[in-house]
Design an enzyme around this catalytic site. Sequence first.
Site, PDB file in Angstrom:
ATOM      1  N   LYS A  22       0.839  -1.217   0.000  1.00  0.00           N
ATOM      2  CA  LYS A  22       0.000   0.000   0.000  1.00  0.00           C
ATOM      3  C   LYS A  22       0.866   1.255   0.000  1.00  0.00           C
ATOM      4  O   LYS A  22       0.653   2.172  -0.796  1.00  0.00           O
ATOM      5  CB  LYS A  22      -0.896  -0.014   1.242  1.00  0.00           C
ATOM      6  CG  LYS A  22      -1.500   1.331   1.581  1.00  0.00           C
ATOM      7  CD  LYS A  22      -2.386   1.287   2.800  1.00  0.00           C
ATOM      8  CE  LYS A  22      -1.738   1.606   4.114  1.00  0.00           C
ATOM      9  NZ  LYS A  22      -1.427   3.019   4.389  1.00  0.00           N
ATOM     10  N   ASN A  23       1.844   1.300   0.895  1.00  0.00           N
ATOM     11  CA  ASN A  23       2.598   2.543   1.057  1.00  0.00           C
ATOM     12  C   ASN A  23       3.621   2.780  -0.045  1.00  0.00           C
ATOM     13  O   ASN A  23       4.263   3.817  -0.087  1.00  0.00           O
ATOM     14  CB  ASN A  23       3.253   2.582   2.445  1.00  0.00           C
ATOM     15  CG  ASN A  23       2.204   2.746   3.537  1.00  0.00           C
ATOM     16  OD1 ASN A  23       1.046   3.057   3.238  1.00  0.00           O
ATOM     17  ND2 ASN A  23       2.581   2.525   4.779  1.00  0.00           N
ATOM     18  N   CYS A 116      -5.326  12.510  12.418  1.00  0.00           N
ATOM     19  CA  CYS A 116      -5.197  11.063  12.516  1.00  0.00           C
ATOM     20  C   CYS A 116      -5.124  10.642  13.973  1.00  0.00           C
ATOM     21  O   CYS A 116      -4.498  11.323  14.784  1.00  0.00           O
ATOM     22  CB  CYS A 116      -3.934  10.646  11.788  1.00  0.00           C
ATOM     23  SG  CYS A 116      -3.836   8.909  11.558  1.00  0.00           S
ATOM     24  N   ARG A 121       0.334  14.648  13.035  1.00  0.00           N
ATOM     25  CA  ARG A 121       1.099  14.302  11.827  1.00  0.00           C
ATOM     26  C   ARG A 121       1.274  15.562  10.983  1.00  0.00           C
ATOM     27  O   ARG A 121       0.570  15.778   9.994  1.00  0.00           O
ATOM     28  CB  ARG A 121       0.399  13.179  11.058  1.00  0.00           C
ATOM     29  CG  ARG A 121       0.355  11.893  11.870  1.00  0.00           C
ATOM     30  CD  ARG A 121      -0.290  10.763  11.112  1.00  0.00           C
ATOM     31  NE  ARG A 121       0.573  10.192  10.113  1.00  0.00           N
ATOM     32  CZ  ARG A 121       0.186   9.252   9.262  1.00  0.00           C
ATOM     33  NH1 ARG A 121      -1.050   8.802   9.302  1.00  0.00           N
ATOM     34  NH2 ARG A 121       1.022   8.756   8.370  1.00  0.00           N
ATOM     35  N   ASP A 308       4.487   0.484  12.065  1.00  0.00           N
ATOM     36  CA  ASP A 308       3.243  -0.089  11.533  1.00  0.00           C
ATOM     37  C   ASP A 308       3.032  -1.542  11.974  1.00  0.00           C
ATOM     38  O   ASP A 308       2.005  -2.151  11.639  1.00  0.00           O
ATOM     39  CB  ASP A 308       3.213   0.013   9.999  1.00  0.00           C
ATOM     40  CG  ASP A 308       3.094   1.463   9.544  1.00  0.00           C
ATOM     41  OD1 ASP A 308       2.668   2.302  10.346  1.00  0.00           O
ATOM     42  OD2 ASP A 308       3.436   1.752   8.382  1.00  0.00           O
ATOM     43  N   ARG A 400      -9.056   0.090   4.286  1.00  0.00           N
ATOM     44  CA  ARG A 400      -8.144   1.064   3.668  1.00  0.00           C
ATOM     45  C   ARG A 400      -6.790   0.420   3.390  1.00  0.00           C
ATOM     46  O   ARG A 400      -6.072   0.862   2.518  1.00  0.00           O
ATOM     47  CB  ARG A 400      -7.929   2.253   4.602  1.00  0.00           C
ATOM     48  CG  ARG A 400      -9.160   3.086   4.827  1.00  0.00           C
ATOM     49  CD  ARG A 400      -8.849   4.249   5.713  1.00  0.00           C
ATOM     50  NE  ARG A 400      -7.570   4.835   5.304  1.00  0.00           N
ATOM     51  CZ  ARG A 400      -6.815   5.607   6.084  1.00  0.00           C
ATOM     52  NH1 ARG A 400      -7.215   5.895   7.303  1.00  0.00           N
ATOM     53  NH2 ARG A 400      -5.679   6.095   5.650  1.00  0.00           N
TER      54      ARG A 400
HETATM   55  N1  EPU Z   1       6.724  14.387  10.772  1.00  0.00           N
HETATM   56  C1  EPU Z   1       6.883  15.727  11.041  1.00  0.00           C
HETATM   57  N2  EPU Z   1       6.770  16.620  10.011  1.00  0.00           N
HETATM   58  C2  EPU Z   1       6.484  16.219   8.737  1.00  0.00           C
HETATM   59  C3  EPU Z   1       6.322  14.848   8.476  1.00  0.00           C
HETATM   60  C4  EPU Z   1       6.457  13.952   9.510  1.00  0.00           C
HETATM   61  O1  EPU Z   1       7.128  16.135  12.183  1.00  0.00           O
HETATM   62  O2  EPU Z   1       6.382  17.079   7.863  1.00  0.00           O
HETATM   63  C5  EPU Z   1       6.865  13.402  11.857  1.00  0.00           C
HETATM   64  C6  EPU Z   1       5.618  12.609  12.169  1.00  0.00           C
HETATM   65  O3  EPU Z   1       4.776  13.295  13.062  1.00  0.00           O
HETATM   66  C7  EPU Z   1       6.190  11.328  12.766  1.00  0.00           C
HETATM   67  C8  EPU Z   1       7.457  11.143  11.987  1.00  0.00           C
HETATM   68  O4  EPU Z   1       7.729  12.398  11.382  1.00  0.00           O
HETATM   69  O5  EPU Z   1       6.512  11.523  14.100  1.00  0.00           O
HETATM   70  C9  EPU Z   1       7.472  10.107  10.901  1.00  0.00           C
HETATM   71  O6  EPU Z   1       6.413  10.316  10.022  1.00  0.00           O
HETATM   72  P1  EPU Z   1       6.533  10.088   8.461  1.00  0.00           P
HETATM   73  O7  EPU Z   1       6.472  11.406   7.768  1.00  0.00           O
HETATM   74  O8  EPU Z   1       7.715   9.234   8.168  1.00  0.00           O
HETATM   75  O9  EPU Z   1       5.194   9.304   8.198  1.00  0.00           O
HETATM   76  P2  EPU Z   1       4.371   9.378   6.873  1.00  0.00           P
HETATM   77  O10 EPU Z   1       5.313   9.505   5.749  1.00  0.00           O
HETATM   78  O11 EPU Z   1       3.287  10.378   6.973  1.00  0.00           O
HETATM   79  C10 EPU Z   1       4.381   6.824   6.339  1.00  0.00           C
HETATM   80  C11 EPU Z   1       3.373   5.722   6.237  1.00  0.00           C
HETATM   81  C12 EPU Z   1       2.836   5.400   7.624  1.00  0.00           C
HETATM   82  C13 EPU Z   1       4.008   4.985   8.517  1.00  0.00           C
HETATM   83  C14 EPU Z   1       5.058   6.107   8.537  1.00  0.00           C
HETATM   84  C15 EPU Z   1       6.299   5.754   9.323  1.00  0.00           C
HETATM   85  C16 EPU Z   1       2.385   6.056   4.066  1.00  0.00           C
HETATM   86  C17 EPU Z   1       1.192   6.337   3.261  1.00  0.00           C
HETATM   87  N3  EPU Z   1       2.270   6.126   5.382  1.00  0.00           N
HETATM   88  O12 EPU Z   1       3.692   7.951   6.863  1.00  0.00           O
HETATM   89  O13 EPU Z   1       1.969   4.284   7.468  1.00  0.00           O
HETATM   90  O14 EPU Z   1       3.554   4.743   9.821  1.00  0.00           O
HETATM   91  O15 EPU Z   1       5.464   6.435   7.190  1.00  0.00           O
HETATM   92  O16 EPU Z   1       6.919   4.642   8.779  1.00  0.00           O
HETATM   93  O17 EPU Z   1       3.413   5.715   3.521  1.00  0.00           O
HETATM   94  C18 EPU Z   1       0.098   2.923   7.895  1.00  0.00           C
HETATM   95  O18 EPU Z   1       0.340   2.347   6.815  1.00  0.00           O
HETATM   96  O19 EPU Z   1      -0.729   2.483   8.735  1.00  0.00           O
HETATM   97  C19 EPU Z   1       0.818   4.152   8.214  1.00  0.00           C
HETATM   98  C20 EPU Z   1       0.406   5.005   9.149  1.00  0.00           C
END
Ligand code: EPU
Length: 421
Positions: A22-23, A116, A121, A308, A400
Amino acid sequence: MDKLIIEGSRPLRGEVKISGAKNSCLPILAATLLTDDKCVIKNVPALGDVSTMLNILRSLGVDTAMQGDTITVTPTSSRNTVASYELVSTMRASVCVLGPLVAKMKKAEVSFPGGCVIGPRPIDLHLKGIKALGAKLEVKEGYIVASADKGLRGSHVYLGGHFGSSVLATANTMMAAVLARGKTIIENAACEPEVVDLANFLKKMGAKIDGIATHRLEITGVKKLKGVTYSVIPDRIETGTFIIAAGLTKGDITLKCTSSDHLNCVIDKLRESGLYIKTLKNSMRVKYKKPLKPMDITTLPYPGFPTDLQAQMTSLMSVNKGISVITEKIYPERFIHISELNRMGADIKLEGPTAIVRGVKHLSGARVMASDLRASAALILAGLVAKGRTEISRIYHLDRGYEEIEKKLNLLGAKIYRERE
Ligand code: EPU
Protein backbone atom coordinates in the site's frame (compact mmCIF):
# COMPACT_ATOMS: atom_id res chain seq x y z
CA MET A 1 -21.28 0.28 9.26
CA ASP A 2 -19.90 -3.23 9.37
CA LYS A 3 -18.41 -5.04 12.31
CA LEU A 4 -16.16 -8.10 12.31
CA ILE A 5 -16.95 -11.21 14.27
CA ILE A 6 -14.18 -13.61 15.15
CA GLU A 7 -14.56 -16.97 16.80
CA GLY A 8 -11.13 -17.49 18.27
CA SER A 9 -8.70 -20.20 19.40
CA ARG A 10 -8.00 -21.73 16.00
CA PRO A 11 -4.42 -22.22 14.80
CA LEU A 12 -3.76 -20.80 11.33
CA ARG A 13 -2.38 -23.30 8.83
CA GLY A 14 -1.78 -23.23 5.09
CA GLU A 15 -0.66 -20.76 2.45
CA VAL A 16 -1.38 -17.09 2.06
CA LYS A 17 -0.53 -14.75 -0.83
CA ILE A 18 0.81 -11.35 0.18
CA SER A 19 -0.41 -8.31 -1.77
CA GLY A 20 1.53 -5.36 -3.15
CA ALA A 21 2.63 -2.64 -0.74
CA LYS A 22 0.00 0.00 0.00
CA ASN A 23 2.60 2.54 1.06
CA SER A 24 4.57 2.02 -2.16
CA CYS A 25 1.74 2.25 -4.61
CA LEU A 26 0.17 5.43 -3.17
CA PRO A 27 3.21 7.69 -3.89
CA ILE A 28 3.93 5.77 -7.10
CA LEU A 29 0.42 6.51 -8.35
CA ALA A 30 0.96 10.18 -7.44
CA ALA A 31 4.25 10.12 -9.37
CA THR A 32 2.43 9.20 -12.59
CA LEU A 33 1.37 12.88 -12.64
CA LEU A 34 4.96 13.70 -13.62
CA THR A 35 4.57 12.40 -17.18
CA ASP A 36 2.33 13.00 -20.20
CA ASP A 37 2.56 9.31 -21.07
CA LYS A 38 0.55 6.31 -19.95
CA CYS A 39 1.87 4.31 -16.97
CA VAL A 40 0.95 0.77 -16.00
CA ILE A 41 1.35 -0.14 -12.33
CA LYS A 42 1.22 -3.82 -11.38
CA ASN A 43 0.80 -5.71 -8.11
CA VAL A 44 -1.53 -3.01 -6.74
CA PRO A 45 -3.78 -4.17 -3.89
CA ALA A 46 -7.52 -3.44 -4.07
CA LEU A 47 -7.80 -1.13 -1.07
CA GLY A 48 -9.83 1.87 0.07
CA ASP A 49 -6.71 4.07 0.07
CA VAL A 50 -5.89 3.08 -3.51
CA SER A 51 -9.45 4.01 -4.60
CA THR A 52 -9.03 7.37 -2.87
CA MET A 53 -5.77 8.01 -4.73
CA LEU A 54 -7.42 7.03 -8.04
CA ASN A 55 -10.28 9.46 -7.33
CA ILE A 56 -7.74 12.20 -6.70
CA LEU A 57 -5.88 11.39 -9.93
CA ARG A 58 -9.14 11.47 -11.90
CA SER A 59 -10.05 14.83 -10.33
CA LEU A 60 -6.66 16.08 -11.57
CA GLY A 61 -7.42 15.11 -15.16
CA VAL A 62 -5.98 11.65 -15.66
CA ASP A 63 -7.93 8.55 -16.65
CA THR A 64 -7.44 5.47 -14.52
CA ALA A 65 -8.50 1.88 -15.09
CA MET A 66 -8.01 -1.03 -12.68
CA GLN A 67 -8.05 -4.61 -13.94
CA GLY A 68 -7.14 -7.24 -11.37
CA ASP A 69 -4.03 -5.94 -9.67
CA THR A 70 -3.00 -3.71 -12.58
CA ILE A 71 -3.75 0.00 -12.85
CA THR A 72 -3.37 1.97 -16.06
CA VAL A 73 -3.04 5.73 -15.66
CA THR A 74 -3.52 7.82 -18.82
CA PRO A 75 -3.22 11.61 -18.71
CA THR A 76 -5.90 13.58 -20.60
CA SER A 77 -5.52 16.99 -22.25
CA SER A 78 -7.52 18.68 -19.46
CA ARG A 79 -5.22 18.55 -16.46
CA ASN A 80 -6.29 20.23 -13.22
CA THR A 81 -4.15 21.36 -10.28
CA VAL A 82 -6.64 21.43 -7.39
CA ALA A 83 -6.80 18.45 -5.00
CA SER A 84 -9.96 19.04 -3.00
CA TYR A 85 -10.60 18.87 0.74
CA GLU A 86 -13.26 16.18 0.21
CA LEU A 87 -10.68 13.79 -1.24
CA VAL A 88 -7.46 14.79 0.49
CA SER A 89 -8.87 15.04 4.01
CA THR A 90 -9.67 11.32 4.08
CA MET A 91 -6.12 10.10 3.53
CA ARG A 92 -2.77 11.55 4.51
CA ALA A 93 -0.88 10.06 1.55
CA SER A 94 -2.93 12.33 -0.76
CA VAL A 95 -0.51 15.13 0.10
CA CYS A 96 1.92 13.29 -2.18
CA VAL A 97 0.34 14.91 -5.23
CA LEU A 98 1.80 18.28 -4.14
CA GLY A 99 5.38 17.63 -5.34
CA PRO A 100 4.44 16.15 -8.74
CA LEU A 101 1.87 18.89 -9.43
CA VAL A 102 4.22 21.80 -8.74
CA ALA A 103 7.03 20.11 -10.67
CA LYS A 104 4.95 19.29 -13.74
CA MET A 105 2.20 21.94 -13.80
CA LYS A 106 4.14 24.72 -12.00
CA LYS A 107 1.26 25.18 -9.57
CA ALA A 108 -0.90 23.24 -7.13
CA GLU A 109 -3.67 23.74 -4.61
CA VAL A 110 -3.78 20.81 -2.24
CA SER A 111 -5.97 20.63 0.82
CA PHE A 112 -4.26 19.96 4.14
CA PRO A 113 -4.53 16.20 4.80
CA GLY A 114 -6.80 14.95 7.56
CA GLY A 115 -5.95 14.50 11.23
CA CYS A 116 -5.20 11.06 12.52
CA VAL A 117 -5.77 9.11 15.69
CA ILE A 118 -2.19 7.87 15.79
CA GLY A 119 -1.06 11.32 16.98
CA PRO A 120 -0.07 14.63 15.42
CA ARG A 121 1.10 14.30 11.83
CA PRO A 122 2.42 17.66 10.65
CA ILE A 123 3.52 18.34 7.07
CA ASP A 124 6.15 21.00 7.78
CA LEU A 125 8.89 18.89 6.18
CA HIS A 126 6.89 18.39 2.98
CA LEU A 127 6.56 22.16 2.75
CA LYS A 128 10.23 22.70 3.62
CA GLY A 129 11.30 20.38 0.79
CA ILE A 130 9.05 21.96 -1.87
CA LYS A 131 9.93 25.49 -0.74
CA ALA A 132 13.66 24.75 -0.92
CA LEU A 133 13.16 23.97 -4.61
CA GLY A 134 11.92 27.49 -5.21
CA ALA A 135 8.14 27.11 -4.98
CA LYS A 136 6.15 29.96 -3.42
CA LEU A 137 3.86 28.56 -0.73
CA GLU A 138 0.84 30.04 0.98
CA VAL A 139 -1.89 28.56 3.13
CA LYS A 140 -5.33 29.76 2.01
CA GLU A 141 -8.63 28.50 3.39
CA GLY A 142 -7.16 25.15 4.40
CA TYR A 143 -5.28 24.66 1.13
CA ILE A 144 -1.56 24.73 0.42
CA VAL A 145 -1.27 26.98 -2.60
CA ALA A 146 2.03 26.43 -4.37
CA SER A 147 3.45 28.07 -7.47
CA ALA A 148 6.72 28.03 -9.38
CA ASP A 149 6.10 30.15 -12.50
CA LYS A 150 9.59 29.57 -13.87
CA GLY A 151 9.74 25.95 -12.75
CA LEU A 152 11.54 24.46 -9.76
CA ARG A 153 15.30 24.64 -9.32
CA GLY A 154 17.64 22.21 -7.60
CA SER A 155 18.70 22.90 -4.04
CA HIS A 156 20.29 21.42 -0.94
CA VAL A 157 17.72 20.49 1.68
CA TYR A 158 17.99 18.85 5.09
CA LEU A 159 14.72 17.01 5.79
CA GLY A 160 15.11 16.39 9.49
CA GLY A 161 13.12 16.49 12.69
CA HIS A 162 13.50 15.30 16.27
CA PHE A 163 12.15 11.87 15.23
CA GLY A 164 14.54 11.11 12.36
CA SER A 165 13.43 11.16 8.75
CA SER A 166 10.02 11.43 7.11
CA VAL A 167 8.86 8.87 4.56
CA LEU A 168 6.30 10.91 2.62
CA ALA A 169 8.19 14.24 2.92
CA THR A 170 11.16 12.49 1.26
CA ALA A 171 8.82 11.08 -1.40
CA ASN A 172 7.22 14.48 -2.07
CA THR A 173 10.54 16.34 -2.29
CA MET A 174 12.11 13.66 -4.48
CA MET A 175 9.12 13.75 -6.88
CA ALA A 176 9.43 17.54 -7.11
CA ALA A 177 13.21 17.45 -7.62
CA VAL A 178 13.25 15.02 -10.54
CA LEU A 179 11.93 17.73 -12.90
CA ALA A 180 13.71 20.69 -11.24
CA ARG A 181 16.55 22.50 -13.05
CA GLY A 182 19.95 21.38 -11.78
CA LYS A 183 20.97 19.25 -8.85
CA THR A 184 19.09 18.61 -5.59
CA ILE A 185 20.60 17.02 -2.55
CA ILE A 186 18.21 15.66 0.07
CA GLU A 187 19.98 15.06 3.39
CA ASN A 188 18.42 12.89 6.07
CA ALA A 189 16.23 11.25 3.44
CA ALA A 190 14.09 8.35 4.63
CA CYS A 191 15.28 5.02 3.27
CA GLU A 192 12.18 2.91 3.92
CA PRO A 193 11.70 0.25 1.20
CA GLU A 194 8.67 2.18 -0.08
CA VAL A 195 10.82 5.28 -0.70
CA VAL A 196 13.31 3.06 -2.53
CA ASP A 197 10.47 1.58 -4.60
CA LEU A 198 9.31 5.06 -5.59
CA ALA A 199 12.89 6.06 -6.49
CA ASN A 200 13.23 2.94 -8.67
CA PHE A 201 9.95 3.79 -10.39
CA LEU A 202 11.14 7.36 -11.05
CA LYS A 203 14.48 6.06 -12.37
CA LYS A 204 12.65 3.78 -14.76
CA MET A 205 10.74 6.85 -15.99
CA GLY A 206 14.08 8.51 -16.75
CA ALA A 207 14.86 10.38 -13.52
CA LYS A 208 18.48 10.69 -12.40
CA ILE A 209 18.74 9.72 -8.75
CA ASP A 210 21.89 8.63 -6.91
CA GLY A 211 22.15 7.42 -3.33
CA ILE A 212 18.92 5.38 -3.44
CA ALA A 213 18.42 3.52 -0.11
CA THR A 214 20.75 5.93 1.72
CA HIS A 215 20.07 9.04 3.78
CA ARG A 216 21.56 11.31 1.09
CA LEU A 217 19.81 11.46 -2.27
CA GLU A 218 21.41 13.30 -5.19
CA ILE A 219 18.94 14.12 -7.92
CA THR A 220 19.77 15.76 -11.24
CA GLY A 221 16.66 17.21 -12.78
CA VAL A 222 15.59 16.11 -16.28
CA LYS A 223 13.26 17.90 -18.73
CA LYS A 224 10.81 15.07 -19.22
CA LEU A 225 9.87 11.69 -17.81
CA LYS A 226 8.41 8.84 -19.84
CA GLY A 227 5.57 6.43 -19.10
CA VAL A 228 6.59 2.97 -17.88
CA THR A 229 5.25 -0.34 -16.63
CA TYR A 230 6.26 -1.08 -13.05
CA SER A 231 5.44 -3.67 -10.40
CA VAL A 232 5.34 -2.58 -6.74
CA ILE A 233 7.14 -4.51 -3.99
CA PRO A 234 5.27 -6.90 -1.64
CA ASP A 235 3.70 -5.35 1.45
CA ARG A 236 6.15 -5.81 4.33
CA ILE A 237 3.55 -4.78 6.92
CA GLU A 238 0.98 -7.29 5.68
CA THR A 239 3.77 -9.89 5.64
CA GLY A 240 4.71 -9.02 9.23
CA THR A 241 1.08 -9.17 10.31
CA PHE A 242 0.73 -12.74 8.99
CA ILE A 243 4.06 -13.81 10.55
CA ILE A 244 2.81 -12.54 13.91
CA ALA A 245 -0.56 -14.26 13.33
CA ALA A 246 1.24 -17.60 12.87
CA GLY A 247 3.18 -17.17 16.11
CA LEU A 248 0.17 -15.97 18.07
CA THR A 249 -2.19 -18.76 17.02
CA LYS A 250 0.47 -21.48 17.34
CA GLY A 251 0.10 -22.02 13.61
CA ASP A 252 2.12 -23.00 10.56
CA ILE A 253 1.82 -20.64 7.61
CA THR A 254 3.63 -20.34 4.29
CA LEU A 255 3.62 -16.78 2.98
CA LYS A 256 3.84 -16.55 -0.82
CA CYS A 257 4.79 -13.66 -3.14
CA THR A 258 6.75 -11.86 -0.48
CA SER A 259 10.28 -11.34 0.64
CA SER A 260 12.13 -11.28 3.93
CA ASP A 261 14.48 -8.57 2.60
CA HIS A 262 12.58 -5.69 4.17
CA LEU A 263 11.74 -7.40 7.45
CA ASN A 264 15.09 -8.45 8.87
CA CYS A 265 14.58 -6.64 12.16
CA VAL A 266 11.12 -8.17 12.72
CA ILE A 267 12.25 -11.67 11.75
CA ASP A 268 15.31 -11.39 13.98
CA LYS A 269 13.23 -10.36 17.01
CA LEU A 270 10.73 -13.17 16.47
CA ARG A 271 13.44 -15.79 15.94
CA GLU A 272 15.17 -14.66 19.14
CA SER A 273 11.85 -15.14 20.88
CA GLY A 274 11.66 -18.73 19.61
CA LEU A 275 9.48 -18.59 16.48
CA TYR A 276 10.62 -20.79 13.56
CA ILE A 277 10.91 -18.70 10.38
CA LYS A 278 12.44 -20.12 7.22
CA THR A 279 13.01 -17.61 4.44
CA LEU A 280 13.21 -18.50 0.74
CA LYS A 281 13.49 -16.23 -2.30
CA ASN A 282 9.83 -15.28 -2.69
CA SER A 283 8.23 -16.99 0.26
CA MET A 284 8.67 -17.88 3.89
CA ARG A 285 7.43 -20.49 6.31
CA VAL A 286 6.53 -19.57 9.86
CA LYS A 287 5.86 -22.30 12.37
CA TYR A 288 5.17 -22.20 16.09
CA LYS A 289 7.31 -24.83 17.82
CA LYS A 290 7.62 -23.72 21.44
CA PRO A 291 6.34 -21.00 23.78
CA LEU A 292 7.76 -17.62 22.77
CA LYS A 293 9.99 -15.64 25.11
CA PRO A 294 9.26 -12.05 26.13
CA MET A 295 10.60 -9.32 23.85
CA ASP A 296 11.99 -5.81 24.17
CA ILE A 297 11.32 -3.70 21.08
CA THR A 298 11.66 -0.06 20.06
CA THR A 299 10.12 1.22 16.84
CA LEU A 300 12.53 3.20 14.68
CA PRO A 301 12.92 4.37 11.09
CA TYR A 302 13.98 1.62 8.65
CA PRO A 303 15.84 -0.72 9.06
CA GLY A 304 14.60 -0.55 12.67
CA PHE A 305 11.38 -2.15 13.89
CA PRO A 306 8.46 -0.57 11.95
CA THR A 307 5.87 1.45 13.84
CA ASP A 308 3.24 -0.09 11.53
CA LEU A 309 3.78 -3.45 13.30
CA GLN A 310 3.88 -2.11 16.86
CA ALA A 311 0.19 -2.74 17.61
CA GLN A 312 0.20 -6.26 16.12
CA MET A 313 3.35 -7.13 18.09
CA THR A 314 1.69 -5.90 21.28
CA SER A 315 -1.11 -8.44 20.70
CA LEU A 316 1.50 -11.20 20.44
CA MET A 317 3.34 -10.02 23.56
CA SER A 318 0.10 -9.99 25.52
CA VAL A 319 -0.02 -13.82 25.56
CA ASN A 320 3.73 -14.49 25.79
CA LYS A 321 4.91 -15.65 29.19
CA GLY A 322 6.82 -12.96 31.10
CA ILE A 323 7.13 -9.21 30.70
CA SER A 324 7.67 -7.66 27.28
CA VAL A 325 8.34 -4.01 26.58
CA ILE A 326 7.58 -2.03 23.43
CA THR A 327 8.55 1.62 22.95
CA GLU A 328 7.09 3.77 20.19
CA LYS A 329 9.57 6.34 18.84
CA ILE A 330 7.82 7.37 15.63
CA TYR A 331 4.31 8.16 16.90
CA PRO A 332 4.56 8.31 20.72
CA GLU A 333 0.75 8.41 21.02
CA ARG A 334 0.00 5.41 18.80
CA PHE A 335 -1.42 3.28 21.64
CA ILE A 336 -5.22 3.46 21.44
CA HIS A 337 -5.38 -0.32 20.89
CA ILE A 338 -4.05 -0.93 24.40
CA SER A 339 -7.26 -0.19 26.27
CA GLU A 340 -9.08 -2.47 23.83
CA LEU A 341 -6.55 -5.29 24.33
CA ASN A 342 -6.92 -4.87 28.10
CA ARG A 343 -10.69 -5.21 27.63
CA MET A 344 -9.90 -8.66 26.20
CA GLY A 345 -7.95 -9.61 29.33
CA ALA A 346 -4.46 -8.39 28.41
CA ASP A 347 -2.33 -6.79 31.11
CA ILE A 348 -0.66 -3.77 29.51
CA LYS A 349 0.41 -0.54 31.19
CA LEU A 350 1.53 2.57 29.40
CA GLU A 351 4.40 4.65 30.71
CA GLY A 352 4.89 7.53 28.30
CA PRO A 353 5.68 6.06 24.89
CA THR A 354 6.40 2.62 26.37
CA ALA A 355 3.94 -0.24 26.81
CA ILE A 356 4.78 -2.76 29.48
CA VAL A 357 3.09 -6.01 28.62
CA ARG A 358 2.70 -8.79 31.21
CA GLY A 359 1.82 -11.96 29.34
CA VAL A 360 -1.48 -13.55 30.39
CA LYS A 361 -2.50 -17.20 29.93
CA HIS A 362 -5.26 -16.35 27.52
CA LEU A 363 -7.31 -13.49 26.13
CA SER A 364 -11.07 -13.69 26.09
CA GLY A 365 -13.37 -12.50 23.33
CA ALA A 366 -15.05 -9.11 23.87
CA ARG A 367 -16.67 -6.21 22.05
CA VAL A 368 -13.93 -3.82 21.01
CA MET A 369 -13.52 -0.80 18.78
CA ALA A 370 -10.85 -0.27 16.12
CA SER A 371 -9.24 3.18 16.07
CA ASP A 372 -6.93 3.04 13.05
CA LEU A 373 -5.62 0.67 10.43
CA ARG A 374 -2.89 -1.14 12.36
CA ALA A 375 -4.90 -1.13 15.59
CA SER A 376 -7.64 -2.94 13.65
CA ALA A 377 -5.12 -5.60 12.64
CA ALA A 378 -3.93 -5.92 16.25
CA LEU A 379 -7.50 -6.51 17.45
CA ILE A 380 -8.10 -9.12 14.77
CA LEU A 381 -4.93 -10.93 15.87
CA ALA A 382 -6.08 -10.79 19.48
CA GLY A 383 -9.51 -12.09 18.43
CA LEU A 384 -7.92 -15.01 16.59
CA VAL A 385 -6.23 -16.25 19.75
CA ALA A 386 -8.91 -15.25 22.28
CA LYS A 387 -11.32 -17.72 23.82
CA GLY A 388 -14.84 -17.15 22.56
CA ARG A 389 -16.29 -14.46 20.32
CA THR A 390 -14.76 -11.06 19.57
CA GLU A 391 -16.73 -8.29 17.89
CA ILE A 392 -14.71 -5.47 16.35
CA SER A 393 -16.60 -2.33 15.37
CA ARG A 394 -15.44 0.60 13.18
CA ILE A 395 -13.56 -1.71 10.88
CA TYR A 396 -13.65 0.64 7.89
CA HIS A 397 -10.00 1.47 8.65
CA LEU A 398 -9.14 -2.11 7.82
CA ASP A 399 -10.42 -1.92 4.25
CA ARG A 400 -8.14 1.06 3.67
CA GLY A 401 -5.04 -1.05 4.09
CA TYR A 402 -5.45 -4.85 4.15
CA GLU A 403 -6.62 -6.57 0.98
CA GLU A 404 -9.23 -9.30 1.59
CA ILE A 405 -7.97 -9.95 5.11
CA GLU A 406 -10.99 -12.01 6.19
CA LYS A 407 -10.80 -14.16 3.06
CA LYS A 408 -7.09 -14.74 3.58
CA LEU A 409 -7.56 -15.62 7.26
CA ASN A 410 -10.53 -17.90 6.62
CA LEU A 411 -8.48 -19.80 4.03
CA LEU A 412 -5.95 -20.38 6.81
CA GLY A 413 -8.61 -21.86 9.08
CA ALA A 414 -9.83 -18.81 11.01
CA LYS A 415 -13.52 -18.15 11.57
CA ILE A 416 -14.08 -14.49 10.84
CA TYR A 417 -16.96 -12.74 9.12
CA ARG A 418 -18.73 -9.39 8.77
CA GLU A 419 -22.07 -8.33 10.10
CA ARG A 420 -23.93 -5.06 9.69
CA GLU A 421 -24.02 -3.04 12.91
N1 EPU B 1 6.72 14.39 10.77
C1 EPU B 1 6.88 15.73 11.04
N2 EPU B 1 6.77 16.62 10.01
C2 EPU B 1 6.48 16.22 8.74
C3 EPU B 1 6.32 14.85 8.48
C4 EPU B 1 6.46 13.95 9.51
O1 EPU B 1 7.13 16.13 12.18
O2 EPU B 1 6.38 17.08 7.86
C5 EPU B 1 6.86 13.40 11.86
C6 EPU B 1 5.62 12.61 12.17
O3 EPU B 1 4.78 13.29 13.06
C7 EPU B 1 6.19 11.33 12.77
C8 EPU B 1 7.46 11.14 11.99
O4 EPU B 1 7.73 12.40 11.38
O5 EPU B 1 6.51 11.52 14.10
C9 EPU B 1 7.47 10.11 10.90
O6 EPU B 1 6.41 10.32 10.02
P1 EPU B 1 6.53 10.09 8.46
O7 EPU B 1 6.47 11.41 7.77
O8 EPU B 1 7.71 9.23 8.17
O9 EPU B 1 5.19 9.30 8.20
P2 EPU B 1 4.37 9.38 6.87
O10 EPU B 1 5.31 9.51 5.75
O11 EPU B 1 3.29 10.38 6.97
C10 EPU B 1 4.38 6.82 6.34
C11 EPU B 1 3.37 5.72 6.24
C12 EPU B 1 2.84 5.40 7.62
C13 EPU B 1 4.01 4.98 8.52
C14 EPU B 1 5.06 6.11 8.54
C15 EPU B 1 6.30 5.75 9.32
C16 EPU B 1 2.38 6.06 4.07
C17 EPU B 1 1.19 6.34 3.26
N3 EPU B 1 2.27 6.13 5.38
O12 EPU B 1 3.69 7.95 6.86
O13 EPU B 1 1.97 4.28 7.47
O14 EPU B 1 3.55 4.74 9.82
O15 EPU B 1 5.46 6.43 7.19
O16 EPU B 1 6.92 4.64 8.78
O17 EPU B 1 3.41 5.72 3.52
C18 EPU B 1 0.10 2.92 7.89
O18 EPU B 1 0.34 2.35 6.82
O19 EPU B 1 -0.73 2.48 8.74
C19 EPU B 1 0.82 4.15 8.21
C20 EPU B 1 0.41 5.00 9.15
